[in-house]
Write a protein that holds these residues in place. Structure first.
Motif, PDB file in Angstrom:
ATOM      1  N   PHE A  20     -79.989 -28.637 -91.549  1.00  0.00           N
ATOM      2  CA  PHE A  20     -80.579 -28.533 -92.874  1.00  0.00           C
ATOM      3  C   PHE A  20     -80.433 -27.086 -93.305  1.00  0.00           C
ATOM      4  N   LYS A  21     -79.419 -26.794 -94.093  1.00  0.00           N
ATOM      5  CA  LYS A  21     -79.075 -25.420 -94.421  1.00  0.00           C
ATOM      6  C   LYS A  21     -80.017 -24.856 -95.459  1.00  0.00           C
ATOM      7  N   LYS A  22     -79.860 -23.565 -95.702  1.00  0.00           N
ATOM      8  CA  LYS A  22     -80.769 -22.855 -96.584  1.00  0.00           C
ATOM      9  C   LYS A  22     -80.761 -23.440 -97.987  1.00  0.00           C
ATOM     10  N   LYS A  23     -81.968 -23.564 -98.554  1.00  0.00           N
ATOM     11  CA  LYS A  23     -82.110 -24.051 -99.920  1.00  0.00           C
ATOM     12  C   LYS A  23     -81.506 -23.061-100.900  1.00  0.00           C
ATOM     13  N   PRO A  24     -80.864 -23.523-101.977  1.00  0.00           N
ATOM     14  CA  PRO A  24     -80.318 -22.597-102.955  1.00  0.00           C
ATOM     15  C   PRO A  24     -81.388 -21.641-103.465  1.00  0.00           C
ATOM     16  N   GLU A  25     -80.981 -20.395-103.728  1.00  0.00           N
ATOM     17  CA  GLU A  25     -81.923 -19.360-104.145  1.00  0.00           C
ATOM     18  C   GLU A  25     -82.666 -19.777-105.393  1.00  0.00           C
TER      19      GLU A  25
ATOM     20  N   GLN B 154     -84.540 -30.431-106.748  1.00  0.00           N
ATOM     21  CA  GLN B 154     -84.311 -31.677-106.021  1.00  0.00           C
ATOM     22  C   GLN B 154     -83.385 -32.600-106.804  1.00  0.00           C
ATOM     23  N   ALA B 155     -83.648 -32.748-108.107  1.00  0.00           N
ATOM     24  CA  ALA B 155     -82.828 -33.642-108.925  1.00  0.00           C
ATOM     25  C   ALA B 155     -81.407 -33.134-109.086  1.00  0.00           C
ATOM     26  N   LEU B 156     -81.220 -31.805-109.047  1.00  0.00           N
ATOM     27  CA  LEU B 156     -79.912 -31.221-109.311  1.00  0.00           C
ATOM     28  C   LEU B 156     -79.173 -30.773-108.061  1.00  0.00           C
ATOM     29  N   ALA B 157     -79.706 -31.077-106.878  1.00  0.00           N
ATOM     30  CA  ALA B 157     -79.065 -30.633-105.636  1.00  0.00           C
ATOM     31  C   ALA B 157     -77.634 -31.147-105.534  1.00  0.00           C
ATOM     32  N   TRP B 158     -77.382 -32.359-105.999  1.00  0.00           N
ATOM     33  CA  TRP B 158     -76.041 -32.943-105.874  1.00  0.00           C
ATOM     34  C   TRP B 158     -75.012 -32.134-106.666  1.00  0.00           C
ATOM     35  N   LEU B 159     -75.446 -31.497-107.764  1.00  0.00           N
ATOM     36  CA  LEU B 159     -74.529 -30.670-108.542  1.00  0.00           C
ATOM     37  C   LEU B 159     -74.090 -29.434-107.770  1.00  0.00           C
ATOM     38  N   GLN B 160     -74.944 -28.985-106.864  1.00  0.00           N
ATOM     39  CA  GLN B 160     -74.649 -27.800-106.077  1.00  0.00           C
ATOM     40  C   GLN B 160     -74.041 -28.152-104.722  1.00  0.00           C
ATOM     41  N   GLY B 161     -73.651 -29.424-104.567  1.00  0.00           N
ATOM     42  CA  GLY B 161     -72.974 -29.844-103.343  1.00  0.00           C
ATOM     43  C   GLY B 161     -73.905 -30.122-102.188  1.00  0.00           C
ATOM     44  N   ASN B 162     -75.162 -30.493-102.471  1.00  0.00           N
ATOM     45  CA  ASN B 162     -76.130 -30.734-101.404  1.00  0.00           C
ATOM     46  C   ASN B 162     -76.820 -32.078-101.548  1.00  0.00           C
ATOM     47  N   PHE B 163     -77.273 -32.612-100.415  1.00  0.00           N
ATOM     48  CA  PHE B 163     -78.344 -33.594-100.405  1.00  0.00           C
ATOM     49  C   PHE B 163     -79.640 -32.792-100.304  1.00  0.00           C
ATOM     50  N   LEU B 164     -80.658 -33.165-101.071  1.00  0.00           N
ATOM     51  CA  LEU B 164     -81.972 -32.549-100.897  1.00  0.00           C
ATOM     52  C   LEU B 164     -82.978 -33.677-100.783  1.00  0.00           C
TER      53      LEU B 164
ATOM     54  N   SER C 247     -75.574 -29.959 -96.679  1.00  0.00           N
ATOM     55  CA  SER C 247     -74.364 -29.834 -97.480  1.00  0.00           C
ATOM     56  C   SER C 247     -73.582 -31.139 -97.493  1.00  0.00           C
ATOM     57  N   ARG C 248     -73.200 -31.585 -98.690  1.00  0.00           N
ATOM     58  CA  ARG C 248     -72.429 -32.826 -98.797  1.00  0.00           C
ATOM     59  C   ARG C 248     -70.989 -32.636 -98.359  1.00  0.00           C
ATOM     60  N   SER C 249     -70.579 -31.399 -98.119  1.00  0.00           N
ATOM     61  CA  SER C 249     -69.211 -31.148 -97.660  1.00  0.00           C
ATOM     62  C   SER C 249     -69.089 -31.306 -96.151  1.00  0.00           C
TER      63      SER C 249
END
Length: 381
Positions: A64-69, A303-313, A350-352
């Motif tokens: 579970f990597k660091k949450k976006p700033e 949380q709602a926009l995590a997918w735009l940043q390439g993440n599952f949240l 990360s979804r990658s």
């Protein structure tokens, strides 16, 4: 059982970035167990979210990597986000233009059965004359120019859709995204839409009426071009979202029991079967399909926009909810064995990255096991 004094000390180490991987795993497991325990009570909802956010923020180089700033304000636009090279938003879009009866079924079959490697730009463009273009193979430039309709592939992979005013024929178009994909398109009015995997968006070749109306199945982020004389309306499941110029996310997957609208900037009215609510930035409206009731609440838009940043949240989600998300991205068939597990989980991934790593981490937190056979995953509860 680990005591509160030890947890408090570990949390301080966690915040300072001094926890070992073993200590981080222990804290994650502790948090998951507390959420599943009927005997545990947080002193307030703020305390629960603070602890969860603290833990989520300081996990680095782990599963579970660091949450976006965190941003300085809760309001931002994707125009600003596009400046950051780290965001994976310069994607292609797939347009499905249909004329024949039964096209809806064909679209649904494409985005629910067609699968690509997660993060791939594979997509299909079916033109109004019936011809098809595989977009990952298409050259940059004009793809279609006929009847007042122009479709171009830009250098960044995005599709630009343009229509003459008025168009020769005003037909419906559907942009469909397969499992594992994520794409962007600019509509005829200048509205930019990012679409998540297993999603379709339908709109007319030109917005000529009193409203600009589109229909969504799946999940998308809208950055709506301002036009107070012609409001923008999204129909998604049981919900209708009305805006003049604003930014918001809608999640309306058919395999979920709810439709959620999260407002980032501007204002929207969300209408459901039993009423209407107005949202401010940082608020979310959810319509539950079981009883059509609507819930409005303040949320963390990350949380709602995590997918735009390439993440599952994941935040307070049970295993079935998590697996539905993974199925759409990794093209999985999910089955379950054993008694239902009430545990809920939180974290960013990360979804990658690969599926196996995430499942192993979920195993360490939950005690559940996952059996993988090609694209079939069995959850042993």
């Amino acid at each position: 059982m680990i005591g509160k004094e030890e947890i408090t000390a570990l949390l301080k180490q966690y915040e300072a970035g001094a926890c070992s991987p073993e200590q981080k795993a222990l804290l994650e497991k502790w948090f998951a167990e507390r959420q599943a325990s009927s005997g545990w009570r947080w002193s307030s909802e703020e305390e629960r979210l603070l602890v969860q956010r603290l833990m989520r923020t300081h996990i680095e180089d782990q599963i579970f990597k660091k949450k976006p700033e965190k941003r300085n304000t809760g309001i931002f636009t994707l125009r600003k986000m596009a400046v950051a090279a780290s965001l994976l938003l310069c994607c292609m879009a797939a347009v499905w233009i249909f004329r024949m009866n039964g096209a809806d079924k064909e679209v649904k079959r494409y985005y629910t059965e067609k699968a690509v490697k997660p993060g791939s730009k594979a997509a299909r463009l079916t033109l109004s004359d019936g011809s098809e273009i595989t977009l990952d193979d298409a050259d940059t430039g004009m793809l279609f120019n006929k009847g007042g309709i122009k479709v171009s592939k830009l250098a960044n992979g995005q599709l630009l859709y343009e229509a003459a005013d008025p168009p020769f024929q005003n037909r419906n178009n559907t942009l469909s995204i397969p499992r594992g994909g994520q794409y962007r398109i600019t509509l005829p009015d200048g509205t930019v839409v990012w679409l998540n995997s297993a999603t379709s968006l339908t709109w007319p070749t030109a917005f000529t009426g009193k409203e600009r109306v589109v229909t969504l199945s799946g999940e998308a982020y809208f950055d709506v071009a301002k036009n107070s004389e012609q409001p923008f309306r999204v129909r998604a499941g049981e919900a209708e979202v009305l805006a003049t110029g604003t930014s918001f996310n809608i999640s309306a997957y058919e395999d979920e029991d709810q439709v959620s609208t999260t407002l980032v900037e501007g204002g929207v009215n969300v209408t459901g079967p039993n009423g209407m609510v107005s949202l401010r930035p940082g608020q979310q409206a959810t319509i539950f399909s079981g009883n059509n009731q609507m819930q409005k609440k303040d949320v963390d838009t990350d949380q709602a926009l995590a997918w735009l940043q390439g993440n599952f949240l994941f935040e307070d989600q049970d295993i079935r909810s998590i697996m539905r998300n993974l199925a759409r991205w990794y093209n999985l068939e999910i089955s379950y064995e054993g008694k239902p597990n009430p545990m809920k989980f939180g974290g960013t991934y990360s979804r990658s990255k690969g599926l196996e790593e995430l499942l192993k981490h979920l195993e360490s937190l939950s005690g559940m096991r996952f059996s993988i056979n090609n694209n079939k995953v069995t959850v042993l509860m």
